[in-house]
Design a protein around this motif. Structure first.
Motif, PDB file in Angstrom:
ATOM      1  N   LEU A  10      45.812  60.576   5.855  1.00 38.77           N
ATOM      2  CA  LEU A  10      44.450  60.314   6.301  1.00 38.77           C
ATOM      3  C   LEU A  10      44.431  59.811   7.740  1.00 38.77           C
ATOM      4  CD1 LEU A  10      41.490  60.327   5.325  1.00 38.77           C
ATOM      5  CD2 LEU A  10      41.799  57.922   4.758  1.00 38.77           C
ATOM      6  N   ARG A  12      42.039  58.652  11.264  1.00 36.12           N
ATOM      7  CA  ARG A  12      40.828  57.840  11.472  1.00 36.12           C
ATOM      8  C   ARG A  12      39.612  58.728  11.257  1.00 36.12           C
ATOM      9  NH1 ARG A  12      40.910  55.079  17.035  1.00 36.12           N
ATOM     10  NH2 ARG A  12      38.758  55.363  16.491  1.00 36.12           N
ATOM     11  N   ASN A  13      38.650  58.237  10.518  1.00 34.22           N
ATOM     12  CA  ASN A  13      37.420  58.959  10.220  1.00 34.22           C
ATOM     13  C   ASN A  13      36.241  58.065  10.555  1.00 34.22           C
ATOM     14  OD1 ASN A  13      37.876  61.674   8.548  1.00 34.22           O
ATOM     15  ND2 ASN A  13      39.548  60.267   8.133  1.00 34.22           N
ATOM     16  N   SER A  16      32.944  56.679   8.384  1.00 32.88           N
ATOM     17  CA  SER A  16      33.204  56.737   6.944  1.00 32.88           C
ATOM     18  C   SER A  16      33.800  55.399   6.517  1.00 32.88           C
ATOM     19  CB  SER A  16      34.180  57.875   6.614  1.00 32.88           C
ATOM     20  OG  SER A  16      35.503  57.517   6.933  1.00 32.88           O
ATOM     21  N   TYR A 101      45.408  68.655  12.871  1.00 38.65           N
ATOM     22  CA  TYR A 101      44.479  68.008  11.936  1.00 38.65           C
ATOM     23  C   TYR A 101      43.842  69.035  11.015  1.00 38.65           C
ATOM     24  CZ  TYR A 101      44.916  63.896  14.868  1.00 38.65           C
ATOM     25  OH  TYR A 101      45.419  62.827  15.558  1.00 38.65           O
ATOM     26  N   THR A 103      40.640  69.235   7.885  1.00 35.67           N
ATOM     27  CA  THR A 103      39.532  68.553   7.211  1.00 35.67           C
ATOM     28  C   THR A 103      39.448  69.022   5.762  1.00 35.67           C
ATOM     29  OG1 THR A 103      38.299  68.347   9.262  1.00 35.67           O
ATOM     30  CG2 THR A 103      37.042  68.138   7.222  1.00 35.67           C
ATOM     31  N   THR A 105      37.313  68.408   2.143  1.00 39.94           N
ATOM     32  CA  THR A 105      36.128  67.829   1.517  1.00 39.94           C
ATOM     33  C   THR A 105      36.565  67.256   0.175  1.00 39.94           C
ATOM     34  OG1 THR A 105      34.715  69.435   2.620  1.00 39.94           O
ATOM     35  CG2 THR A 105      33.782  68.284   0.717  1.00 39.94           C
ATOM     36  N   GLN A 110      32.633  64.432   0.542  1.00 39.42           N
ATOM     37  CA  GLN A 110      32.767  63.840   1.872  1.00 39.42           C
ATOM     38  C   GLN A 110      33.908  64.524   2.638  1.00 39.42           C
ATOM     39  OE1 GLN A 110      33.765  59.657   1.845  1.00 39.42           O
ATOM     40  NE2 GLN A 110      33.223  59.425   3.982  1.00 39.42           N
ATOM     41  N   LEU A 112      36.831  64.660   5.129  1.00 37.84           N
ATOM     42  CA  LEU A 112      37.730  63.682   5.732  1.00 37.84           C
ATOM     43  C   LEU A 112      38.833  64.417   6.497  1.00 37.84           C
ATOM     44  CD1 LEU A 112      38.085  61.182   2.759  1.00 37.84           C
ATOM     45  CD2 LEU A 112      36.790  60.828   4.880  1.00 37.84           C
ATOM     46  N   THR A 113      39.234  63.861   7.615  1.00 38.81           N
ATOM     47  CA  THR A 113      40.251  64.477   8.462  1.00 38.81           C
ATOM     48  C   THR A 113      41.622  63.881   8.158  1.00 38.81           C
ATOM     49  OG1 THR A 113      38.600  64.813  10.179  1.00 38.81           O
ATOM     50  CG2 THR A 113      40.903  64.946  10.846  1.00 38.81           C
ATOM     51  N   TYR A 114      42.607  64.762   8.048  1.00 44.85           N
ATOM     52  CA  TYR A 114      43.987  64.387   7.778  1.00 44.85           C
ATOM     53  C   TYR A 114      44.881  64.925   8.888  1.00 44.85           C
ATOM     54  CZ  TYR A 114      42.360  63.123   3.179  1.00 44.85           C
ATOM     55  OH  TYR A 114      41.681  62.514   2.154  1.00 44.85           O
ATOM     56  N   LYS A 115      45.899  64.171   9.220  1.00 46.05           N
ATOM     57  CA  LYS A 115      46.854  64.584  10.239  1.00 46.05           C
ATOM     58  C   LYS A 115      48.122  65.109   9.572  1.00 46.05           C
ATOM     59  CE  LYS A 115      49.135  62.964  14.423  1.00 46.05           C
ATOM     60  NZ  LYS A 115      49.298  61.842  15.342  1.00 46.05           N
TER      61      LYS A 115
END
Length: 122
Positions: A10, A12-13, A16, A101, A103, A105, A110, A112-115
């Motif tokens: 995860l 930074r989002n 959220s 990155y 994204t 859902t 919702q 959310l962005t993951y690296k």
């Protein structure tokens, strides 16, 4: 045909409830092309081996499968239901290389962005 193990954590989002959290993410097993994209042809041959594992510190890990419907890829945790599917924004267009990155859902709808923090041969 070789598969890769991909770890996404995860990021930074802003806006959220989630800041970055290295303890929350996904581990995928999937075939990749030489440039790091999902390989649809190899996926057809290795579908049964393509998996996803969702992990978070406040819940048990959840195992599922990497699935594809047309050009859309998603994470599926129960074959009998589509209610639990987690769509991934343009997953087929992403390069799975460290530092990129993705994204996802989540089950609550919702995004959310993951690296991507790790990619290695499975």
């Amino acid at each position: 045909m070789s598969l890769s193990r991909i770890v996404m954590r995860l990021a930074r989002n802003p806006g959220s409830e989630f800041g970055g959290d290295d303890r929350r993410g996904y581990t995928l097993t999937a075939p990749l092309t030489a440039d790091g994209r999902l390989d649809p042809e190899a996926y057809a041959a290795t579908r049964a081996e393509c998996s996803v594992r969702r992990f978070a510190p406040d819940e048990d890990a959840v195992m599922g499968r990497l699935a594809r419907r047309g050009a859309n890829w998603f994470f599926d945790y129960d074959k009998a239901s589509s209610d639990d599917d987690e769509p991934v924004h343009r997953l087929g267009d992403h390069r799975f290389v460290v530092g990129e990155y993705v994204t996802v859902t989540d089950e609550d709808g919702q995004p959310l962005t993951y690296k991507i923090v790790e990619v290695q041969k499975a």
